[in-house]
Structure formats: structure tokens, C-alpha cells
Write a protein that holds these residues in place. Sequence first.
Motif, PDB file in Angstrom:
ATOM      1  N   GLY A 130       0.801  -1.224   0.000  1.00 49.34           N
ATOM      2  CA  GLY A 130       0.000   0.000   0.000  1.00 49.34           C
ATOM      3  C   GLY A 130       0.826   1.263   0.000  1.00 49.34           C
ATOM      4  N   GLY A 131       2.177   1.130  -0.072  1.00 48.43           N
ATOM      5  CA  GLY A 131       3.044   2.293  -0.002  1.00 48.43           C
ATOM      6  C   GLY A 131       3.288   2.922  -1.356  1.00 48.43           C
ATOM      7  N   LEU A 132       4.166   3.926  -1.354  1.00 46.54           N
ATOM      8  CA  LEU A 132       4.449   4.655  -2.584  1.00 46.54           C
ATOM      9  C   LEU A 132       5.142   3.764  -3.604  1.00 46.54           C
ATOM     10  N   VAL A 133       6.175   3.042  -3.167  1.00 40.55           N
ATOM     11  CA  VAL A 133       6.944   2.179  -4.061  1.00 40.55           C
ATOM     12  C   VAL A 133       6.582   0.729  -3.787  1.00 40.55           C
ATOM     13  N   THR A 134       6.229  -0.003  -4.834  1.00 42.85           N
ATOM     14  CA  THR A 134       5.882  -1.416  -4.696  1.00 42.85           C
ATOM     15  C   THR A 134       6.917  -2.267  -5.421  1.00 42.85           C
ATOM     16  N   VAL A 135       6.860  -3.554  -5.163  1.00 43.51           N
ATOM     17  CA  VAL A 135       7.768  -4.486  -5.828  1.00 43.51           C
ATOM     18  C   VAL A 135       7.574  -4.426  -7.339  1.00 43.51           C
ATOM     19  N   ASP A 136       6.333  -4.243  -7.785  1.00 43.64           N
ATOM     20  CA  ASP A 136       6.059  -4.191  -9.227  1.00 43.64           C
ATOM     21  C   ASP A 136       6.794  -3.039  -9.905  1.00 43.64           C
ATOM     22  N   HIS A 137       6.873  -1.886  -9.222  1.00 43.86           N
ATOM     23  CA  HIS A 137       7.591  -0.754  -9.803  1.00 43.86           C
ATOM     24  C   HIS A 137       9.052  -1.111 -10.053  1.00 43.86           C
ATOM     25  N   LEU A 138       9.674  -1.762  -9.070  1.00 42.90           N
ATOM     26  CA  LEU A 138      11.098  -2.092  -9.186  1.00 42.90           C
ATOM     27  C   LEU A 138      11.335  -3.197 -10.198  1.00 42.90           C
ATOM     28  N   THR A 139      10.536  -4.252 -10.149  1.00 39.10           N
ATOM     29  CA  THR A 139      10.758  -5.367 -11.066  1.00 39.10           C
ATOM     30  C   THR A 139      10.495  -4.945 -12.513  1.00 39.10           C
ATOM     31  N   SER A 140       9.536  -4.053 -12.721  1.00 39.34           N
ATOM     32  CA  SER A 140       9.260  -3.584 -14.075  1.00 39.34           C
ATOM     33  C   SER A 140      10.439  -2.782 -14.623  1.00 39.34           C
ATOM     34  N   ALA A 141      10.995  -1.878 -13.803  1.00 41.64           N
ATOM     35  CA  ALA A 141      12.119  -1.046 -14.256  1.00 41.64           C
ATOM     36  C   ALA A 141      13.363  -1.885 -14.483  1.00 41.64           C
ATOM     37  N   VAL A 142      13.685  -2.770 -13.540  1.00 44.33           N
ATOM     38  CA  VAL A 142      14.878  -3.611 -13.684  1.00 44.33           C
ATOM     39  C   VAL A 142      14.701  -4.578 -14.852  1.00 44.33           C
ATOM     40  N   GLY A 143      13.496  -5.113 -15.006  1.00 41.89           N
ATOM     41  CA  GLY A 143      13.238  -6.030 -16.112  1.00 41.89           C
ATOM     42  C   GLY A 143      13.446  -5.374 -17.460  1.00 41.89           C
ATOM     43  N   PHE A 144      13.058  -4.104 -17.580  1.00 38.32           N
ATOM     44  CA  PHE A 144      13.273  -3.392 -18.839  1.00 38.32           C
ATOM     45  C   PHE A 144      14.761  -3.245 -19.128  1.00 38.32           C
ATOM     46  N   VAL A 145      15.543  -2.896 -18.101  1.00 38.38           N
ATOM     47  CA  VAL A 145      16.990  -2.773 -18.288  1.00 38.38           C
ATOM     48  C   VAL A 145      17.582  -4.096 -18.758  1.00 38.38           C
ATOM     49  N   ILE A 146      17.180  -5.168 -18.122  1.00 36.10           N
ATOM     50  CA  ILE A 146      17.694  -6.496 -18.488  1.00 36.10           C
ATOM     51  C   ILE A 146      17.419  -6.790 -19.958  1.00 36.10           C
ATOM     52  N   ASP A 147      16.222  -6.479 -20.406  1.00 33.99           N
ATOM     53  CA  ASP A 147      15.832  -6.794 -21.786  1.00 33.99           C
ATOM     54  C   ASP A 147      16.645  -6.008 -22.815  1.00 33.99           C
ATOM     55  N   GLN A 148      17.159  -4.834 -22.444  1.00 32.52           N
ATOM     56  CA  GLN A 148      17.872  -3.994 -23.416  1.00 32.52           C
ATOM     57  C   GLN A 148      19.357  -4.333 -23.521  1.00 32.52           C
ATOM     58  N   MET A 149      19.858  -5.133 -22.604  1.00 35.06           N
ATOM     59  CA  MET A 149      21.290  -5.445 -22.601  1.00 35.06           C
ATOM     60  C   MET A 149      21.582  -6.632 -23.523  1.00 35.06           C
ATOM     61  N   CYS A 150      22.824  -6.725 -23.949  1.00 29.57           N
ATOM     62  CA  CYS A 150      23.215  -7.778 -24.890  1.00 29.57           C
ATOM     63  C   CYS A 150      24.225  -8.711 -24.225  1.00 29.57           C
TER      64      CYS A 150
END
Length: 562
Positions: A130-150
Motif C-alpha cells: 500500500g506504499g508509494l513504491v511497490t515491488v512491481d515498480h522495481l521489477t518492471s524497471a529492472v526487467g526493462f533494463v535487463i531486456d535492453q542489454m546484450c
Amino acid sequence: MCGRINQSEVKALSKKIEDRLYIHSFTVKHRIIKKRITHSLMEFTARPLHPVYDNDEPLPLNLHLPIPSASLPRVRVEGIPDTSIVISSDPPNYFLIKVTAPSMSEYGEHPLRRAPVDLVMVLDCMVSEGGLVTVDHLTSAVGFVIDQMCPWDRLSIVSPCPEEERSNFPLRRMTDQGKEDAKRAVGSFNFATDYTDDVVEILSRGARVLERRRCQNQVAFIILVSNIKQSEPVLDRQLTLAYLDELPFSIYPFSPQGPIDDFFRRPVYPIYSFGIGLDHEPFSLLTLSSLTGGNYSSLDTPEILKDAIACRIGALLSVVTLEFSLRIVRLISGVTIRDVHTGSYHYFIGGMDRSIADIKVESLSADEVKEFLIEVALPTNLEWRREEPCLNISWTYKDAVSFTGREELFCDTLRVHRLLHPLPSRTNAESDEVMRQKTCSFGVRSICEALDMAERGEVEAARNYLMEQTVEMSFERSIERDDTLCLWLFDEMREVTGRMAGGVPSYNLGGLAYALSTLSSCETQRMTTIGSRVHGADAIPFQPYGTPNMLEMLRRSRRVQG
């Protein structure tokens, strides 16, 4: 009649006074001296200082494909005087040095067309459903970074976890298997809801990942995501930074003084920090970013975290130039380099009579532009019109794509037209580029001066001052000519003014962070995310200091959201 004071009370009172005096004398200067002594002592200790990690994944053998030196794209450097004809009786004169990095497309058939990177993501966040930052916010951002790396890039992830769960993701190549393992690791992290490591410990762990690598990509960065709140009440800003003294030199260097020929000798890892929420602690994030060559973004809400990091990844995954050094030397007697406006980039003015200036930039991303304003005093004893050489500009750098370790050396001469008597203004108009930098410098100084007033508790006076400066800036020719960068900074000044409207509370809750993030963008000439908007999105097409690769990454992030 005075009461008696026993010896123990006297000692306690003396100790309290000493502690108070020590706290008030604890300035940045003292902390820098302490770090200078500490790191000097470290130079004489036995090496290696740290054991080498054995869990970073080795790099592929065919990492660097040779490119003939003659075929390498070049960093372009241009010298622009403020007017096409310099009047010898009008000191000072301004010259703009414009640096443009090559595009990735200029590397032709090279499979990567950029430098491979070692990236550490430090997630210094407390999360809750119920807080400002949730696990979904972090996993979504980190997941995007992972996908862009080679597969030539490597990633490590550090997060605050209870002692028994510190099995953070080590430095791994982002192959298909590596990406799958990284996403699985992020999903398994037990992000704390009421527990967090000390930020110094978390950042030190991130630094150790890079310091103790067995194998090294030549480009390495740290992305720091934090929602740690300001202390209540807000203490003296210098005291809030004191705890950073325990960080290693590689992520908290003191600013070197004097000649800078060995500026790149000791590795420093740029920290790109993202503070989330109106009440996060901004000063430490800005300090860490500024000292290491990164920058600081202030996000009102976590919903834009993925887009914000996407823009930054667009720059980090397009580095083409390393260790860029620019030297400016006078060519005629009487020329004096009065000042060099470089923002947060290090510079040094030397010579017997200020005849030489050096500027250092750690790295350049593809299509990145840097503009440095040089203030010069010219001799006034010329009596005829002629063209003459004024300044010699030379620059060296290492190509990060081929990376043979060889420095490329180039030079050029900035020539000026000299005239004794003034000309009508219409025949000697000021350069648009120089005018833009002067206007931006005015805006940055105005914000800095307003912050100095606000930090003394004079928030209302700071707001009034910034309003006056905004009105004055509106009459600048760059604003009247709708220069997009100046209009952006003009709007940011008005936003900072608005965030001071509620006095000290609104200044501390979002106003200060917004202003510092704006300054970070201007002083690094790199895009930051500020407030609740991501520049470059459909609704806000202009991206200050953006590059094509940053815009492309933002579009990818938006497509994933859609």
C-alpha cells in the motif's frame, strides 16, 4: 548566591561544549581533507587492497573487433566566437567550444556499435503493497533494463535484504540464460518493508562488485534507486552528508586540485541516482552523482520510474568515447583565459598568466553534445582589421567501440576577425549558440542563489527573488526567439518558484529536489527526469540534452507499457 558545581558536572558541560563546537566546524572542507589523508595512506598499504571476486562471469574472447584507425568516426570540436567580428576595445569576449560525439550509425558493420558495459543496479528502497513504491515498480524497471542489454554487457543487482538473504545477483553476462536468471533473482528478492541496510553499506557493496572484478568491460556505471526519506527535522545539510565519508574513493572522490594530467588514472564509477517521492533525501543523491560524473533525477511518483531509467539506459548503452580531454592554449601575447564555464565537468586554468585551460569529460554517448563557454580577455592595442589566430584547441580521447587503448589526438585553431572600432549591431550579431549558453548560465545562477537563500530559511525571499529573475530572463533574446532549451529552463524556474509557494514545508517536500535535479541536468548537459513528467514522451516531445538513442529507449518503454 551561586550554587556549587561539582567536578563531574564541569566535565560533562565541557564535553557538551566540545561536541557542539565540533559539529559546527564539521564542514565539507574538513571532510575532504579527511578523505585526502585516508586515501593517501591507502596508496602506501600493501596491494591488492581487496580480494578479487570470483563470481563475475568472464567476458567473451572476441569482445573487441578491430576497426582501422582511418575508418574510426571522429569526435567533432568547433570553436564559435560570440560575434563574427571581435571589437578589440570590448573585453571580455566569449567563445563557445562545441563538442559532438559520433553517431552509432557511423560505426557501420560493427555488430555492437557502442562500448559494452558493466552495470550495477543498487535498489536502496523500502517497499510495501500500500506504499508509494511497490515491488512491481522495481521489477518492471529492472526487467526493462535487463531486456535492453546484450550478451557482451554484464549486470549485477544489489538490494537491502536481511543479513541471511544477501545473495544478491552477481555480475553476469546478459545472455538469454543470464537475463532469465537476473529476472528470477529480482523476483526472489525480499525487499524490506520496515528494514533497510545502511546506505553506505549498500553502496559500498555495489562499488566492490566493480572494484574486485576479475574481468572488466572498460565502461562501468552504477544506477541507484532510492526512496529513503529525509530525516525529521531536516538537519544541517553538511551533517546529512557526513556519513558518506565512509564510502570508497571509487564512488565518493574528493575533487582534485591543480594539474589534471592524471585525472583518469584512478577509476571512478559514475552514479546515476533516482530519488522517488516528494520526501526522499536529495542532497546525498546529488552529491554522489555530481562527484562521480553521473546525474540526479527526482521523481514525484514511482509510476514513471521505468520511463526515467529507460532514458538513462539509452545513454549508457550508447557510449562511444572515453577519457575526452580538451586543451585551450593562447596563441598571441596578451590573451588571458578569465574563466571556463563547464558546469560539473572538471577544468583547470594554468600557465604563468592564465594562458592554458584543460577540460575533462569521462565519457560521451553517441550524438551527445557538450558546449563549454570560455571567457577570454583580448589585447586592445590593434589598429587595423585583420584575421588572426587567437586560441589553439586540441583534444584527445579513446574510441570506446574499437578500444585499442590508443589515444586519438586532434587540434584546431580558433581564428577571430579583429577590428578597432565598433560596428552597427545588425552587421555583427551575437551567435545564437553563445547567446543560448549565456541565458542558461543566467538561469542556473538564479536557481543556485535562490537555493542559498532558502537554505538559510528565507524561502519566501528566495521565491520572490526567483520570480524577479524569471521575469528578467523572459526578455532575453533566446527566449524571444523561442530557443527550446532556454524555454525549457524558463519553465523549470517557474515550477521551482511554484514549489516554494507553501514556504518551508513545500520547499522541503519536493521543491528542493526539483531544483537540484534541474541543476544536475544543466550542469552535466544530460537529460534527467524531474517531477512527474518524462520529457521526450508524446505529450512533451522536447527532451533537453536528449539523444536519438535515449528517445528510442523511451519509445520502447512506452510500447512495453502499451
